[in-house]
Design a protein around this motif. Structure first.
Motif, PDB file in Angstrom:
ATOM      1  N   GLY A 652       0.824  -1.210   0.000  1.00 57.56           N
ATOM      2  CA  GLY A 652       0.000   0.000   0.000  1.00 57.56           C
ATOM      3  C   GLY A 652       0.856   1.258   0.000  1.00 57.56           C
ATOM      4  O   GLY A 652       0.590   2.215  -0.731  1.00 57.56           O
ATOM      5  N   ARG A 653       1.933   1.223   0.822  1.00 55.67           N
ATOM      6  CA  ARG A 653       2.840   2.376   0.912  1.00 55.67           C
ATOM      7  C   ARG A 653       3.533   2.623  -0.430  1.00 55.67           C
ATOM      8  O   ARG A 653       3.595   3.749  -0.920  1.00 55.67           O
ATOM      9  N   THR A 654       4.061   1.531  -1.022  1.00 58.66           N
ATOM     10  CA  THR A 654       4.813   1.663  -2.284  1.00 58.66           C
ATOM     11  C   THR A 654       3.889   2.057  -3.426  1.00 58.66           C
ATOM     12  O   THR A 654       4.261   2.897  -4.262  1.00 58.66           O
ATOM     13  N   ALA A 655       2.692   1.458  -3.475  1.00 61.19           N
ATOM     14  CA  ALA A 655       1.722   1.822  -4.525  1.00 61.19           C
ATOM     15  C   ALA A 655       1.402   3.312  -4.425  1.00 61.19           C
ATOM     16  O   ALA A 655       1.306   4.009  -5.441  1.00 61.19           O
ATOM     17  N   GLY A 656       1.294   3.812  -3.182  1.00 64.84           N
ATOM     18  CA  GLY A 656       1.051   5.242  -2.965  1.00 64.84           C
ATOM     19  C   GLY A 656       2.195   6.087  -3.485  1.00 64.84           C
ATOM     20  O   GLY A 656       1.986   7.157  -4.055  1.00 64.84           O
ATOM     21  N   MET A 657       3.422   5.583  -3.297  1.00 65.77           N
ATOM     22  CA  MET A 657       4.599   6.320  -3.788  1.00 65.77           C
ATOM     23  C   MET A 657       4.640   6.326  -5.319  1.00 65.77           C
ATOM     24  O   MET A 657       5.055   7.304  -5.938  1.00 65.77           O
TER      25      MET A 657
END
Length: 672
Positions: A652-657
């Motif tokens: 979720g964090r990386t997809a957001g980035m």
């Protein structure tokens, strides 16, 4: 990681940022068209040799290897471990040698010289070689053992270099080849007789095989018997992007220098550029999941139909020979090697690992720097940003604009001087008529013939055309990647603050370090190079704290971002697939590729995306490797291979980035 940590000391690689002039290339097929091929093949062949060479037959090399201290030591150790007689292990070692060893024979060399002359004249307009590079190689061969390190885009590479060296009366190399070739009756043995030695694709934990193979390569190298040739990429690049280097063979050839068995070794980067690649259609099919045909003599005979086609020109650029001694000076302490007998295998230290990695990346970056770009590479780049069609006159205009930008960025461009731009573009379209056509004043990608693929038929056909065209655009990405990632960072951040732009640049450089080649540990230097090139073409203005896009530069920034958008979008789609389709279960690489392909095909069929390049198995594998490196996915070794699991939180964090304006990173340590 590439985007994070910074290495100490002066980087081993520094790019030449000035645009190259056309070097003094000679077309070696020109003479072949004027004189007898038989006379050429049967001429007196007296190559210059290494100064300390004593003539050594292939059978004598095998004897030297089998009775070497290194192999005998491993035989004794394995004999103790397995409780078998040393004679039985020695017999196994002899069988391994018989399988792998070359048996170079002048008759086979002359046969290939004659046959390849006929073949190359059918297939190619010209084979251009930089003579200055040949002269430097001729000198190097006489001074120290030489390792030839060519780029690898086609099976043609394999025999092309030997053909070039035979033409210039230089010593023919012994060439590391995959064991698959031995499955080709007659052809496999002919390759063996022309200098090929065969290696298994994986050695596993086979200590005997590794010891015999390593000693065989080192014996040929130490004796200066012949230049050793292998591909740092390990396999042919299906996408025309340079693949990340494999270190196994490089470790082997560096070992004699570390153990002071040779004074020096020359490493020669060689760039082979094709105007049109023979296997282009095969590669596109493979990337879409159509199985690679097995190497066979019957398959080779079936491929005869290509003899009626035109594959344009080849450029072979021999780079400056690199002295291993010079590269190691001040970096490597060889003293620990004096404390252990040479024949006892030693695990390389972290210092050696880092050195070998730096040498490999340096060589690949030099290969990239000396690749020759042709007009079709520029045309295909423009085409892919103007789908489904572009007016011919506008295509010519945009191609000329891109030509000027490529030269400004230091690209090595082969543009015909004797043709106007209009005719140059028409000539390129004619050569690549299997990919694009001119219809009623519009240039369009062809409807490539459908094949059997996992994706729906219409999606498969469209993807095939785009991957074919993309394989040529990819050759330009190598030149544009640093300014391209600065442009991407400027677009993603919507900020002029230099620190924010650098933070975003470092994030994308890390993400794409499996897609493109970056020298390890110098992201700030890469950022500065990208900024310098954009400043040079008046696209940006840089102050100590800020970066501004100029009025003229907005077109450049938009175009560069467009070049890299397919990669960004593909990674975003893959993250969406993992978050929607993969819950807590583990999966194999094969399941991942099938899943991404099905998920993306549905998006393409419904028109939810136009990113056909997400269907490329090469991109999918690189994305998975990136997610493992970013700690989004975990790679778990199992008895039957590897499986992967995904951390939902990290995903979720990386997809957001990937989606957000500013990728959140740790504070920048380097002073900007």
């Amino acid at each position: 990681m590439v985007g994070g940590s910074t290495r100490r000391g002066t980087p081993m690689y520094s790019k030449n940022l000035t645009s190259k002039k056309k070097y003094d290339f000679e077309d070696i097929l020109d003479e072949r068209r004027q004189s007898s091929d038989l006379r050429y093949a049967m001429r007196c062949y007296t190559p210059v040799v290494y100064k300390e060479l004593s003539p050594c037959k292939p059978s004598a090399i095998k004897t030297l290897v089998l009775h070497s201290e290194q192999v005998q030591y491993v035989i004794k150790e394995l004999s103790k471990e397995m409780g078998e007689s040393p004679d039985i292990v020695q017999e196994e070692a002899a069988e391994i040698l018989d399988e792998m060893a070359h048996s170079m024979h002048m008759g086979a060399i002359r046969f290939f010289a004659f046959t390849l002359s006929k073949l190359f004249k059918c297939l190619f307009k010209s084979i251009c070689v930089n003579e200055e590079g040949i002269q430097k190689l001729q000198q190097a061969i006489q001074e120290h053992p030489v390792v030839l390190l060519p780029s690898h885009r086609s099976y043609v590479d394999f025999l092309l270099l030997s053909y070039v060296l035979f033409t210039y009366d230089l010593a023919l190399p012994v060439i590391a080849a995959g064991i698959d070739f031995l499955g080709m009756k007659v052809v496999g043995e002919l390759l063996r007789k022309s200098g090929a030695f065969f290696m298994r694709r994986t050695f596993g934990g086979n200590k005997l095989y590794w010891a015999v193979f390593a000693e065989y390569v080192k014996t040929m190298l130490k004796n200066g018997y012949a230049p050793v040739e292998f591909y740092l990429e390990g396999t042919r690049s299906r996408t025309a992007k340079t693949l990340a280097p494999k270190f196994g063979l490089l470790n082997i050839v560096i070992d004699p220098f570390l153990k002071r068995e040779v004074f020096d070794i020359y490493l020669v980067p060689i760039s082979i550029s094709y105007e049109r690649v023979l296997e282009e259609s095969l590669y596109a099919h493979e990337l879409l999941g159509v199985p690679k045909p097995k190497e066979s003599t019957s398959g080779l005979l079936k491929a005869r139909k290509i003899l009626s086609e035109d594959f344009g020109s080849i450029h072979v650029y021999f780079g400056q020979p690199l002295s291993l001694r010079t590269l190691a000076a001040g970096r490597i302490n060889r003293c620990p090697y004096n404390l252990v007998p040479r024949h006892i295998p030693q695990k390389p230290s972290e210092e050696i690992h880092e050195f070998v990695s730096d040498v490999a990346y340096k060589i690949e970056l030099l290969q990239i720097e000396n690749m020759v770009l042709n007009p079709w590479i520029l045309i295909s780049t423009v085409l892919l940003q103007n789908l489904p069609a572009i007016n011919f006159e506008l295509l010519v205009e945009k191609t000329l604009w891109l030509k000027a930008l490529t030269q400004s960025f230091g690209g090595f461009l082969d543009w015909p001087d004797n043709l106007c731009a209009n005719k140059t573009v028409r000539s390129s379209l004619s050569l690549h008529s299997n990919i694009a056509s001119l219809v009623n004043g519009q240039v369009v990608l062809n409807d490539t013939e459908a094949g059997s693929g996992a994706a729906g038929e219409s999606v498969f056909k469209e993807a095939l055309s785009i991957l074919l065209c993309g394989s040529y655009r990819n050759q330009l990405l190598n030149v544009f990647v640093r300014p391209g990632l600065v442009a991407l960072a400027l677009q993603m951040t919507h900020s002029s603050r230099k620190e924010e732009v650098y933070s975003s640049f470092a994030f994308w450089l890390d993400v794409f370090s499996d897609e493109f080649i970056f020298f390890p540990g110098i992201p700030l230097k890469d950022f500065e190079e990208g900024c310098y090139l954009l400043t040079k073409c008046d696209a940006i203005q840089v102050t100590p704290q800020q970066i501004f896009v100029t009025e003229k530069g907005s077109d450049v920034i938009a175009f560069l971002t467009g070049m890299f958008r397919p990669f960004v979008e593909a990674y975003q789609i893959i993250c969406r697939y993992l978050s929607k389709e993969v819950a807590t279960e583990t999966f194999s690489e094969k399941q991942f590729i099938f899943g991404v392909r099905s998920f993306a095909s549905q998006l393409l069929e419904t028109g939810s995306t136009q990113c056909y390049e997400v269907l490329s198995s090469d991109l999918q594998k690189n994305a998975l490797a990136t997610l493992v490196r970013l700690d989004v996915a975990k790679k778990i070794k199992m008895s039957n291979g590897f499986t992967y699991s995904v951390s939902k939180e990290a995903l979720g964090r990386t997809a957001g980035m990937f989606e957000s304006r500013i990728p959140v990173r740790k504070p920048v340590a380097a002073r900007l």
